[in-house]
Design a protein around this motif. Structure first.
Motif, PDB file in Angstrom:
ATOM      1  N   ILE A   1       7.653  -9.995 -12.166  1.00 36.18           N
ATOM      2  CA  ILE A   1       7.542  -8.557 -12.830  1.00 36.18           C
ATOM      3  C   ILE A   1       6.470  -7.925 -12.024  1.00 36.18           C
ATOM      4  CG2 ILE A   1       7.142  -7.434 -15.058  1.00 36.18           C
ATOM      5  CD1 ILE A   1       8.572  -9.420 -16.625  1.00 36.18           C
ATOM      6  N   GLY A   2       5.450  -8.557 -11.780  1.00 38.74           N
ATOM      7  CA  GLY A   2       4.293  -7.935 -11.132  1.00 38.74           C
ATOM      8  C   GLY A   2       4.627  -7.644  -9.422  1.00 38.74           C
ATOM      9  N   ILE A   3       5.601  -8.364  -9.106  1.00 38.91           N
ATOM     10  CA  ILE A   3       6.104  -8.041  -7.449  1.00 38.91           C
ATOM     11  C   ILE A   3       6.780  -6.892  -7.593  1.00 38.91           C
ATOM     12  CG2 ILE A   3       7.331  -8.958  -5.764  1.00 38.91           C
ATOM     13  CD1 ILE A   3       6.078 -11.708  -6.379  1.00 38.91           C
ATOM     14  N   VAL A   4       7.907  -7.049  -8.614  1.00 38.83           N
ATOM     15  CA  VAL A   4       8.937  -5.682  -8.491  1.00 38.83           C
ATOM     16  C   VAL A   4       8.260  -4.471  -9.014  1.00 38.83           C
ATOM     17  CG1 VAL A   4      10.942  -5.104 -10.189  1.00 38.83           C
ATOM     18  CG2 VAL A   4      10.775  -7.577  -9.277  1.00 38.83           C
ATOM     19  N   LEU A   5       7.408  -4.581  -9.946  1.00 41.49           N
ATOM     20  CA  LEU A   5       6.416  -3.244 -10.120  1.00 41.49           C
ATOM     21  C   LEU A   5       5.823  -2.680  -8.995  1.00 41.49           C
ATOM     22  CD1 LEU A   5       5.544  -3.887 -13.937  1.00 41.49           C
ATOM     23  CD2 LEU A   5       7.320  -2.448 -13.110  1.00 41.49           C
ATOM     24  N   THR A   6       5.194  -3.565  -8.387  1.00 41.73           N
ATOM     25  CA  THR A   6       4.174  -3.211  -7.256  1.00 41.73           C
ATOM     26  C   THR A   6       5.228  -2.737  -6.250  1.00 41.73           C
ATOM     27  OG1 THR A   6       2.635  -4.856  -7.440  1.00 41.73           O
ATOM     28  CG2 THR A   6       2.851  -4.020  -5.286  1.00 41.73           C
ATOM     29  N   TRP A   7       6.367  -3.110  -5.856  1.00 39.34           N
ATOM     30  CA  TRP A   7       7.399  -2.646  -4.849  1.00 39.34           C
ATOM     31  C   TRP A   7       7.855  -1.278  -5.417  1.00 39.34           C
ATOM     32  CZ3 TRP A   7       9.425  -5.323  -0.331  1.00 39.34           C
ATOM     33  CH2 TRP A   7       8.653  -6.216   0.199  1.00 39.34           C
TER      34      TRP A   7
ATOM     35  N   ALA B   1       2.030  -6.757   0.273  1.00 39.99           N
ATOM     36  CA  ALA B   1       1.729  -8.189   0.514  1.00 39.99           C
ATOM     37  C   ALA B   1       0.919  -8.876  -0.369  1.00 39.99           C
ATOM     38  CB  ALA B   1       1.335  -8.253   1.905  1.00 39.99           C
ATOM     39  N   LEU B   2      -0.068  -7.962  -0.891  1.00 41.98           N
ATOM     40  CA  LEU B   2      -0.941  -8.672  -1.999  1.00 41.98           C
ATOM     41  C   LEU B   2      -0.169  -8.972  -3.162  1.00 41.98           C
ATOM     42  CD1 LEU B   2      -3.924  -6.155  -2.135  1.00 41.98           C
ATOM     43  CD2 LEU B   2      -3.944  -8.230  -1.025  1.00 41.98           C
ATOM     44  N   SER B   3       0.753  -8.393  -3.457  1.00 40.02           N
ATOM     45  CA  SER B   3       1.526  -8.548  -4.757  1.00 40.02           C
ATOM     46  C   SER B   3       2.227 -10.169  -4.671  1.00 40.02           C
ATOM     47  CB  SER B   3       2.461  -7.531  -5.040  1.00 40.02           C
ATOM     48  OG  SER B   3       3.529  -7.950  -4.428  1.00 40.02           O
ATOM     49  N   VAL B   4       2.449 -10.802  -3.415  1.00 43.31           N
ATOM     50  CA  VAL B   4       3.109 -11.988  -3.536  1.00 43.31           C
ATOM     51  C   VAL B   4       2.122 -13.171  -3.388  1.00 43.31           C
ATOM     52  CG1 VAL B   4       5.319 -10.962  -2.374  1.00 43.31           C
ATOM     53  CG2 VAL B   4       3.520 -11.848  -0.922  1.00 43.31           C
ATOM     54  N   ILE B   5       0.996 -12.766  -3.618  1.00 46.23           N
ATOM     55  CA  ILE B   5      -0.068 -13.951  -3.706  1.00 46.23           C
ATOM     56  C   ILE B   5      -0.044 -14.664  -5.021  1.00 46.23           C
ATOM     57  CG2 ILE B   5      -2.588 -14.608  -3.567  1.00 46.23           C
ATOM     58  CD1 ILE B   5      -3.016 -12.199  -1.637  1.00 46.23           C
ATOM     59  N   PRO B   6       0.242 -15.744  -5.138  1.00 44.33           N
ATOM     60  CA  PRO B   6       0.642 -16.568  -6.515  1.00 44.33           C
ATOM     61  C   PRO B   6      -1.144 -16.438  -7.198  1.00 44.33           C
ATOM     62  CG  PRO B   6       1.381 -18.097  -4.590  1.00 44.33           C
ATOM     63  CD  PRO B   6       0.582 -16.684  -3.923  1.00 44.33           C
TER      64      PRO B   6
ATOM     65  N   VAL C   1      -3.636  -6.139  -6.721  1.00 47.39           N
ATOM     66  CA  VAL C   1      -2.770  -4.935  -6.620  1.00 47.39           C
ATOM     67  C   VAL C   1      -3.278  -3.899  -7.166  1.00 47.39           C
ATOM     68  CG1 VAL C   1      -0.548  -3.810  -6.895  1.00 47.39           C
ATOM     69  CG2 VAL C   1      -0.555  -5.955  -5.762  1.00 47.39           C
ATOM     70  N   LEU C   2      -3.563  -4.236  -8.666  1.00 47.52           N
ATOM     71  CA  LEU C   2      -4.339  -3.100  -9.475  1.00 47.52           C
ATOM     72  C   LEU C   2      -5.664  -2.784  -8.818  1.00 47.52           C
ATOM     73  CD1 LEU C   2      -3.504  -4.888 -13.119  1.00 47.52           C
ATOM     74  CD2 LEU C   2      -2.785  -2.452 -12.024  1.00 47.52           C
ATOM     75  N   ARG C   3      -6.511  -3.838  -8.172  1.00 51.15           N
ATOM     76  CA  ARG C   3      -7.732  -3.264  -7.750  1.00 51.15           C
ATOM     77  C   ARG C   3      -7.522  -2.465  -6.382  1.00 51.15           C
ATOM     78  NH1 ARG C   3     -12.023  -7.538  -5.163  1.00 51.15           N
ATOM     79  NH2 ARG C   3     -13.413  -6.323  -4.445  1.00 51.15           N
ATOM     80  N   SER C   4      -6.598  -2.662  -5.784  1.00 48.64           N
ATOM     81  CA  SER C   4      -6.503  -2.000  -4.482  1.00 48.64           C
ATOM     82  C   SER C   4      -5.819  -0.509  -4.908  1.00 48.64           C
ATOM     83  CB  SER C   4      -5.415  -2.599  -3.564  1.00 48.64           C
ATOM     84  OG  SER C   4      -4.763  -1.856  -2.461  1.00 48.64           O
ATOM     85  N   LEU C   5      -4.991  -0.469  -5.672  1.00 43.43           N
ATOM     86  CA  LEU C   5      -4.618   0.850  -6.231  1.00 43.43           C
ATOM     87  C   LEU C   5      -5.618   1.829  -6.872  1.00 43.43           C
ATOM     88  CD1 LEU C   5      -0.904   0.026  -7.686  1.00 43.43           C
ATOM     89  CD2 LEU C   5      -1.483   1.182  -5.580  1.00 43.43           C
ATOM     90  N   ARG C   6      -6.557   1.073  -7.683  1.00 45.09           N
ATOM     91  CA  ARG C   6      -7.715   1.874  -8.024  1.00 45.09           C
ATOM     92  C   ARG C   6      -8.665   2.264  -7.094  1.00 45.09           C
ATOM     93  NH1 ARG C   6      -9.330  -2.506 -11.767  1.00 45.09           N
ATOM     94  NH2 ARG C   6      -7.556  -2.810 -13.184  1.00 45.09           N
ATOM     95  N   SER C   7      -9.063   1.480  -6.218  1.00 42.80           N
ATOM     96  CA  SER C   7      -9.806   2.114  -4.915  1.00 42.80           C
ATOM     97  C   SER C   7      -9.168   3.151  -4.239  1.00 42.80           C
ATOM     98  CB  SER C   7     -10.243   0.741  -4.102  1.00 42.80           C
ATOM     99  OG  SER C   7      -9.050   0.271  -3.642  1.00 42.80           O
ATOM    100  N   ALA C   8      -7.817   3.028  -4.177  1.00 42.97           N
ATOM    101  CA  ALA C   8      -7.301   3.882  -3.283  1.00 42.97           C
ATOM    102  C   ALA C   8      -7.207   5.322  -3.914  1.00 42.97           C
ATOM    103  CB  ALA C   8      -5.735   3.727  -2.926  1.00 42.97           C
TER     104      ALA C   8
END
Length: 86
Positions: free
Chosen positions: A46-52, A62-67, A74-81
């Motif tokens: 679900i996290g991968i699908v929502l990120t995409w 690419a971050l979203s597929v890290i197990p 992804v959340l950290r990256s989106l917050r910093s952006a």
């Protein structure tokens, strides 16, 4: 709504991973693992699908597929952006 769902997915993914590792390190019962494994897997997917759906950025996707911790990254990256754009 997708950001809220992504946060929930990240929390479930991280929490279920923590519980799976604790179970493995302590008593190693099969019942919790058989429940938590699919929960963790679903939260991961679900996290991968929502990120995409949320972003077109290749690096964030690419971050979203890290197990295990991909959705948290992804959340950290989106917050910093988001903070950089303000």
């Amino acid at each position: 709504m997708p950001m809220r769902a992504l946060r929930i997915s990240a929390a479930v993914e991280a929490g279920s991973l923590l519980l799976l590792v604790l179970n493995l390190a302590t008593v190693h019962l099969a019942a919790p693992a058989s429940v938590l494994g699919p929960v963790h897997g679903c939260a991961y997917l679900i996290g991968i699908v929502l990120t995409w759906q949320l972003t077109k950025t290749v690096a964030v996707r690419a971050l979203s597929v890290i197990p295990g911790i991909g959705t948290l990254l992804v959340l950290r990256s989106l917050r910093s952006a988001e903070a950089a754009s303000q």
